[in-house]
Design an enzyme around this catalytic site. Structure first.
Site, PDB file in Angstrom:
ATOM      1  N   GLU A 430       0.828  -1.218   0.000  1.00  0.00           N
ATOM      2  CA  GLU A 430       0.000   0.000   0.000  1.00  0.00           C
ATOM      3  C   GLU A 430       0.861   1.266   0.000  1.00  0.00           C
ATOM      4  OE1 GLU A 430      -3.071   0.706  -0.378  1.00  0.00           O
ATOM      5  OE2 GLU A 430      -3.423   2.608   0.656  1.00  0.00           O
ATOM      6  N   THR A 568     -12.020   8.968 -12.899  1.00  0.00           N
ATOM      7  CA  THR A 568     -11.068   8.460 -11.912  1.00  0.00           C
ATOM      8  C   THR A 568     -11.561   7.162 -11.275  1.00  0.00           C
ATOM      9  OG1 THR A 568      -9.600   9.072 -10.098  1.00  0.00           O
ATOM     10  CG2 THR A 568     -11.919   9.748  -9.900  1.00  0.00           C
TER      11      THR A 568
END
Ligand SMILES: *[C@@H]1O[C@H](CO)[C@@H](O)[C@H](O)[C@H]1NC(C)=O
Ligand SMILES: *[C@@H]1O[C@H](CO)[C@@H](O)[C@H](O)[C@H]1NC(C)=O
Length: 577
Positions: A430, A568
């Site tokens: 991450e 997006t």
């Protein structure tokens, strides 16, 4: 903490000339849109695709432009599995919990998964699934919710998908026996209802959005657990403050809605929403990069964070995508383009850095990563989210004909790829840090634990958060790289990522998030598997990750980038050029 390298002192000087420019800009946009929309009321009929732009690679060899059927089918099966488990166990809730089979409703309980995933079903031709989704979508009551509504998340996940479904129908991608023209009109009506419910978000002196909307009062409100409380010593404010992504990620969805309805208000409000970023009256430290967060009442920066990572990312993405989406006659496309080019140059100069190889006999390669600037410090940390940047910069390099951006974007993509191939799961973490080789002698983060040092020695970076959240950004950039360069290695990288995700994330009721991409062997965890998985599956898993993976293996004419622009949240919209 180590010593810090100082940036030159940044200035926030007010420039009165540009406040006038901003006001003038806003007036001109408004007038223009009103005249235009009413002289040519828009589009309730299907139109053939516009001419578009030359984005995709044109010189395909050896059938590389055609689908890799076997791989595409495997990804499609993952989507079918995701849908089926959700349908059986959590229908109508926002999201399923993929490990326990429970559900969560953190997106106002309108069935976020169904709406967000619907455009993926449409592109994949999952017609039964899509028909069920549409039955749900037309029944949602967007005027009610017990919880506050987040205009940013709601625009990108719900509104974007509904507008895209209408575009996909109008372009003939969705056949009439799946969505009737009545259903198409009802979806558009739902989009209008939702956009109007979000209207109060824009009711601020600057036009920048409130962080939340209270539907019961039709009022914009602040967000009490705001991230900007993080540093109370430095940031003093009485008003809500937002990052550029909140202010600058609604214009694609709303511009398309204006085209579909003929109502200029959506474009007007979303243009005003990001105008204080594009035509900033504050002199930024780095050309094109917004200093944030920004006070929504005064428009003044109340912090000095500049980066392309979480909270800022999609503003930069929408600058270039708006220049692709809008008709060339739209005003201000030049401003968006110049701002994007400046922002990319500043990214390259001030935010990107190469990792220094650790001392011998360690790993010898250097990799390019994207850091952040915060006040006077360089933060040598990137998160997975910022892996969208290579794809977006590649898009710009092709559209604006800037070969040096292409080289840079591909180097950034190699960095993201390296984070994937360096872990035992073959999935990237991450977030991660590295020691910059050049330019930033005293970075904020250093490896301290044994684990961090070992990771750095093996790969030149170490994980800050070793989890995987089902995120799309890396495979999203691979999709752009494949379609734009035509190089088959990007299909290979995408396949490696998919196989790793399939192997490690597939859970009894969907695809789970991972706690630690470095520790995926079942033997390393308690015998019930507890802790290895996180019982969360966000709707972007189906809306984006699976969609981009599938599109990478599909025929390159599906959602062709010469005619479609992805929001997006990966909802395709038709170009108006
Ligand atoms: C547009 O913005 C105004 C505030 O300037 C707000 O009152 C209105 O509800 C908004 N409408 C839409 C559809 O966004
Ligand atoms: C872009 O950067 C140049 C300097 O490199 C500056 O003169 C110009 O005003 C900037 N434009 C925008 C729109 O940021």
């Amino acid at each position: 903490m180590p010593g810090f390298r100082r940036w030159g002192k940044s200035k926030f000087q007010k420039n009165p000339e540009s406040s006038f420019k901003l006001l003038a800009a806003v007036l001109v946009i408004t007038l223009y849109l009103i005249i235009k929309e009413f002289s040519h009321p828009t589009v309730h009929v299907a139109r053939p695709p516009a001419i578009g732009a030359h984005i995709q690679f044109a010189d395909w060899k050896n059938g590389a432009d055609r689908a890799d059927r076997e791989k595409a089918e495997k990804v499609r099966n993952a989507m079918k599995y995701t849908f089926e488990k959700y349908r059986e166990n959590a229908w109508g809730k926002d999201d399923i919990l993929p490990v326990s089979g429970g559900h969560s409703s953190t997106r106002n309980g309108w069935g976020a998964f169904i709406v967000d995933a619907a455009t993926t079903m449409a592109l994949m031709g999952l017609w039964d699934e899509l028909a069920q989704a549409v039955e749900h979508i037309v029944m949602i009551d967007f005027t009610r919710s017990d919880a506050l509504v987040d205009p940013f998340e709601t625009t990108i996940r719900y509104l974007g998908s509904m507008v895209s479904l209408v575009d996909l129908y109008d372009a003939g991608v969705i056949p009439e026996n799946v969505i009737t023209s009545e259903a198409r009109d009802m979806i558009l009506e739902q989009a209008v209802t939702l956009a109007n419910c979000l209207g109060p978000a824009y009711d601020t002196p600057t036009g920048m959005p409130w962080p939340r909307v209270d539907l019961s009062k039709s009022k914009g409100v602040g967000d009490p657990p705001s991230v900007y409380k993080a540093d109370p010593k430095k940031i003093k404010y009485d008003h809500p403050a937002v990052g550029p992504a909140r202010a600058g990620s609604s214009i694609l969805e709303n511009r398309a809605l204006t085209r579909l309805t003929g109502n200029p208000i959506y474009t007007k409000n979303s243009t005003l929403s990001w105008a204080p970023l594009v035509w900033s009256k504050w002199t930024p430290a780095f050309h094109g990069l917004v200093d944030a967060p920004i006070d929504i009442v005064t428009g003044a920066p109340v912090g000095r964070q500049r980066h392309w990572d979480a909270g800022h990312d999609s503003y930069y993405e929408y600058l270039v995508k708006m220049t692709l989406l809008a008709p060339q006659s739209d005003p201000y496309l030049d401003s968006y383009k110049t701002t994007f080019i400046n922002a990319t140059k500043s990214l390259r100069k001030y935010l990107g850095s190469r990792s220094a190889p650790p001392p011998p006999p360690g790993y010898a390669m250097q990799h390019l990563f994207i850091g952040r600037s915060n006040d006077d410090w360089y933060e040598n940390r990137q998160s997975h989210l910022a892996c969208f940047a290579p794809g977006t910069i590649l898009l710009a390099s092709k559209f604006y004909n800037l070969p040096e951006f292409r080289t840079y974007a591909l180097a950034l993509l190699e960095g993201c790829h390296h984070t994937y191939t360096s872990t035992p799961s073959k999935i990237g973490p991450e977030s991660w840090s590295w020691i910059p080789k050049f330019g930033f002698e005293d970075p904020v983060y250093l490896p301290t634990t044994t684990r961090e040092k070992a990771e750095r020695k093996a790969s030149g970076f170490w994980s800050a958060d070793p989890g995987y959240k089902g995120r799309p950004e890396y495979v999203e950039s691979l999709f752009y790289a494949y379609r734009i360069t035509g190089e088959t290695r990007f299909r290979e990288w995408a396949w490696e990522a998919f196989e790793a995700i399939e192997k490690h994330c597939k859970a009894p009721y969907g695809y789970a998030q991972l706690s630690d991409v470095y520790r995926v062997n079942k033997a390393e965890w308690p015998s019930d598997g507890g802790g290895r998985w996180k019982d969360v599956q966000e709707s972007f898993w189906a809306a984006e990750t699976l969609k981009y993976l599938w599109l990478t293996f599909a025929d390159v004419d599906v959602a062709n980038l010469d005619r479609w622009v992805f929001t997006t949240e990966a909802h395709p919209l038709r170009m108006m050029r």
